[in-house]
Design a protein around this motif. Structure first.
Motif, PDB file in Angstrom:
ATOM      1  N   SER A  12      -5.301 -20.387   5.345  1.00  0.00           N
ATOM      2  CA  SER A  12      -3.924 -20.840   5.150  1.00  0.00           C
ATOM      3  C   SER A  12      -3.235 -19.969   4.097  1.00  0.00           C
ATOM      4  O   SER A  12      -3.886 -19.384   3.226  1.00  0.00           O
ATOM      5  N   LEU A  13      -1.925 -19.899   4.185  1.00  0.00           N
ATOM      6  CA  LEU A  13      -1.155 -19.087   3.246  1.00  0.00           C
ATOM      7  C   LEU A  13      -1.180 -19.704   1.852  1.00  0.00           C
ATOM      8  O   LEU A  13      -1.112 -20.926   1.708  1.00  0.00           O
ATOM      9  N   CYS A  14      -1.237 -18.859   0.836  1.00  0.00           N
ATOM     10  CA  CYS A  14      -1.176 -19.352  -0.549  1.00  0.00           C
ATOM     11  C   CYS A  14       0.202 -19.920  -0.850  1.00  0.00           C
ATOM     12  O   CYS A  14       0.319 -20.934  -1.518  1.00  0.00           O
ATOM     13  N   GLN A  15       1.244 -19.244  -0.357  1.00  0.00           N
ATOM     14  CA  GLN A  15       2.613 -19.735  -0.478  1.00  0.00           C
ATOM     15  C   GLN A  15       3.317 -19.495   0.850  1.00  0.00           C
ATOM     16  O   GLN A  15       3.254 -18.394   1.393  1.00  0.00           O
ATOM     17  N   ASP A  16       3.999 -20.500   1.342  1.00  0.00           N
ATOM     18  CA  ASP A  16       4.656 -20.400   2.646  1.00  0.00           C
ATOM     19  C   ASP A  16       5.744 -19.335   2.691  1.00  0.00           C
ATOM     20  O   ASP A  16       6.001 -18.751   3.732  1.00  0.00           O
ATOM     21  N   ARG A  17       6.389 -19.071   1.558  1.00  0.00           N
ATOM     22  CA  ARG A  17       7.469 -18.083   1.563  1.00  0.00           C
ATOM     23  C   ARG A  17       6.965 -16.648   1.683  1.00  0.00           C
ATOM     24  O   ARG A  17       7.732 -15.744   1.962  1.00  0.00           O
ATOM     25  N   PHE A  18       5.676 -16.432   1.452  1.00  0.00           N
ATOM     26  CA  PHE A  18       5.083 -15.103   1.591  1.00  0.00           C
ATOM     27  C   PHE A  18       4.055 -15.132   2.716  1.00  0.00           C
ATOM     28  O   PHE A  18       2.883 -15.419   2.500  1.00  0.00           O
ATOM     29  N   SER A  19       4.512 -14.828   3.925  1.00  0.00           N
ATOM     30  CA  SER A  19       3.585 -14.856   5.061  1.00  0.00           C
ATOM     31  C   SER A  19       3.058 -13.473   5.416  1.00  0.00           C
ATOM     32  O   SER A  19       2.166 -13.356   6.244  1.00  0.00           O
ATOM     33  N   SER A  20       3.624 -12.433   4.795  1.00  0.00           N
ATOM     34  CA  SER A  20       3.176 -11.071   5.102  1.00  0.00           C
ATOM     35  C   SER A  20       3.372 -10.172   3.886  1.00  0.00           C
ATOM     36  O   SER A  20       4.045 -10.529   2.920  1.00  0.00           O
ATOM     37  N   ARG A  21       2.803  -8.999   3.963  1.00  0.00           N
ATOM     38  CA  ARG A  21       2.973  -7.998   2.916  1.00  0.00           C
ATOM     39  C   ARG A  21       4.454  -7.621   2.778  1.00  0.00           C
ATOM     40  O   ARG A  21       4.947  -7.403   1.687  1.00  0.00           O
ATOM     41  N   ASP A  22       5.163  -7.556   3.914  1.00  0.00           N
ATOM     42  CA  ASP A  22       6.594  -7.235   3.877  1.00  0.00           C
ATOM     43  C   ASP A  22       7.371  -8.262   3.058  1.00  0.00           C
ATOM     44  O   ASP A  22       8.261  -7.902   2.279  1.00  0.00           O
ATOM     45  N   ASP A  23       7.059  -9.541   3.227  1.00  0.00           N
ATOM     46  CA  ASP A  23       7.722 -10.581   2.444  1.00  0.00           C
ATOM     47  C   ASP A  23       7.512 -10.347   0.948  1.00  0.00           C
ATOM     48  O   ASP A  23       8.442 -10.501   0.152  1.00  0.00           O
ATOM     49  N   LEU A  24       6.292  -9.971   0.579  1.00  0.00           N
ATOM     50  CA  LEU A  24       5.992  -9.683  -0.825  1.00  0.00           C
ATOM     51  C   LEU A  24       6.806  -8.492  -1.329  1.00  0.00           C
ATOM     52  O   LEU A  24       7.398  -8.530  -2.404  1.00  0.00           O
ATOM     53  N   MET A  25       6.834  -7.419  -0.533  1.00  0.00           N
ATOM     54  CA  MET A  25       7.553  -6.212  -0.946  1.00  0.00           C
ATOM     55  C   MET A  25       9.048  -6.474  -1.090  1.00  0.00           C
ATOM     56  O   MET A  25       9.672  -6.007  -2.051  1.00  0.00           O
ATOM     57  N   PHE A  26       9.627  -7.213  -0.164  1.00  0.00           N
ATOM     58  CA  PHE A  26      11.055  -7.533  -0.243  1.00  0.00           C
ATOM     59  C   PHE A  26      11.355  -8.371  -1.489  1.00  0.00           C
ATOM     60  O   PHE A  26      12.350  -8.150  -2.179  1.00  0.00           O
ATOM     61  N   HIS A  27      10.482  -9.325  -1.771  1.00  0.00           N
ATOM     62  CA  HIS A  27      10.665 -10.185  -2.942  1.00  0.00           C
ATOM     63  C   HIS A  27      10.604  -9.348  -4.226  1.00  0.00           C
ATOM     64  O   HIS A  27      11.469  -9.473  -5.105  1.00  0.00           O
ATOM     65  N   VAL A  28       9.609  -8.493  -4.329  1.00  0.00           N
ATOM     66  CA  VAL A  28       9.435  -7.664  -5.522  1.00  0.00           C
ATOM     67  C   VAL A  28      10.625  -6.726  -5.695  1.00  0.00           C
ATOM     68  O   VAL A  28      11.174  -6.587  -6.793  1.00  0.00           O
ATOM     69  N   ALA A  29      11.043  -6.085  -4.600  1.00  0.00           N
ATOM     70  CA  ALA A  29      12.170  -5.150  -4.660  1.00  0.00           C
ATOM     71  C   ALA A  29      13.467  -5.855  -5.050  1.00  0.00           C
ATOM     72  O   ALA A  29      14.336  -5.265  -5.687  1.00  0.00           O
ATOM     73  N   GLU A  30      13.590  -7.114  -4.713  1.00  0.00           N
ATOM     74  CA  GLU A  30      14.785  -7.881  -5.070  1.00  0.00           C
ATOM     75  C   GLU A  30      14.753  -8.300  -6.539  1.00  0.00           C
ATOM     76  O   GLU A  30      15.781  -8.311  -7.217  1.00  0.00           O
ATOM     77  N   LYS A  31      13.572  -8.626  -7.057  1.00  0.00           N
ATOM     78  CA  LYS A  31      13.460  -9.175  -8.411  1.00  0.00           C
ATOM     79  C   LYS A  31      13.364  -8.123  -9.510  1.00  0.00           C
ATOM     80  O   LYS A  31      13.771  -8.390 -10.643  1.00  0.00           O
ATOM     81  N   ILE A  32      12.853  -6.938  -9.225  1.00  0.00           N
ATOM     82  CA  ILE A  32      12.678  -5.929 -10.274  1.00  0.00           C
ATOM     83  C   ILE A  32      14.006  -5.550 -10.927  1.00  0.00           C
ATOM     84  O   ILE A  32      14.084  -5.510 -12.160  1.00  0.00           O
ATOM     85  N   PRO A  33      15.078  -5.285 -10.177  1.00  0.00           N
ATOM     86  CA  PRO A  33      16.342  -4.950 -10.866  1.00  0.00           C
ATOM     87  C   PRO A  33      16.835  -6.071 -11.782  1.00  0.00           C
ATOM     88  O   PRO A  33      17.362  -5.806 -12.863  1.00  0.00           O
ATOM     89  N   LYS A  34      16.638  -7.310 -11.386  1.00  0.00           N
ATOM     90  CA  LYS A  34      17.041  -8.443 -12.224  1.00  0.00           C
ATOM     91  C   LYS A  34      16.183  -8.487 -13.484  1.00  0.00           C
ATOM     92  O   LYS A  34      16.685  -8.759 -14.576  1.00  0.00           O
ATOM     93  N   SER A  35      14.917  -8.212 -13.327  1.00  0.00           N
ATOM     94  CA  SER A  35      13.998  -8.191 -14.463  1.00  0.00           C
ATOM     95  C   SER A  35      14.357  -7.059 -15.420  1.00  0.00           C
ATOM     96  O   SER A  35      14.354  -7.232 -16.633  1.00  0.00           O
TER      97      SER A  35
END
Length: 137
Positions: free
Chosen positions: A89-112
């Motif tokens: 089972s997925l650890c978190q439903d919002r991250f179902s693939s590597r692409d989801d992780l990459m998109f999330h990281v790419a979105e959050k780094i500029p804010k960080s």
């Protein structure tokens, strides 16, 4: 951060994220995996791990690893992220693939980056020092 277990099945539940995957300065042929419009300029392994840790993901960093197509030591390292549990089972439903992780990281780094840039004590002092100085002729 999580520790890596020696069980091969455990390693299979972790995916790798290299900085080059989300680097807008790299070409697809150099290893970038997402569109440049969504990518980030020169992300670091530390920034990726910070964002994923904040998202509650189980990660570990391998600082000595490097993407095969990368030739700049500045981008050394990779982050391993656990996507699935032992039962599959997925650890978190919002991250179902590597692409989801990459998109999330790419979105959050500029804010960080914006958050950290404004809170640096050296940056505030330098800005105050420049504002107070007058040019002499």
């Amino acid at each position: 951060m999580a520790h890596l277990t020696t069980n091969a099945a455990d390693k299979d539940r972790f995916v790798c994220i290299y900085p080059v995957y989300i680097n807008s300065k790299k070409k697809r042929a150099q290893g970038r995996r997402i569109a440049t419009e969504r990518a980030v300029e020169n992300p670091s392994c530390a920034e990726i791990s910070d964002v994923l840790t904040a998202a509650g993901m189980n990660i570990y960093v391998e600082k000595d690893k490097m993407h095969p197509r990368e030739n700049d030591a500045q981008f050394r390292g990779r982050v391993r992220v656990q996507l699935k549990r032992e039962d599959g089972s997925l650890c978190q439903d919002r991250f179902s693939s590597r692409d989801d992780l990459m998109f999330h990281v790419a979105e959050k780094i500029p804010k960080s980056r914006a958050h950290h840039k404004g809170s640096e004590p050296g940056a505030m002092a330098a800005a105050a020092g420049k504002a107070g100085k007058k040019k002499r002729k």
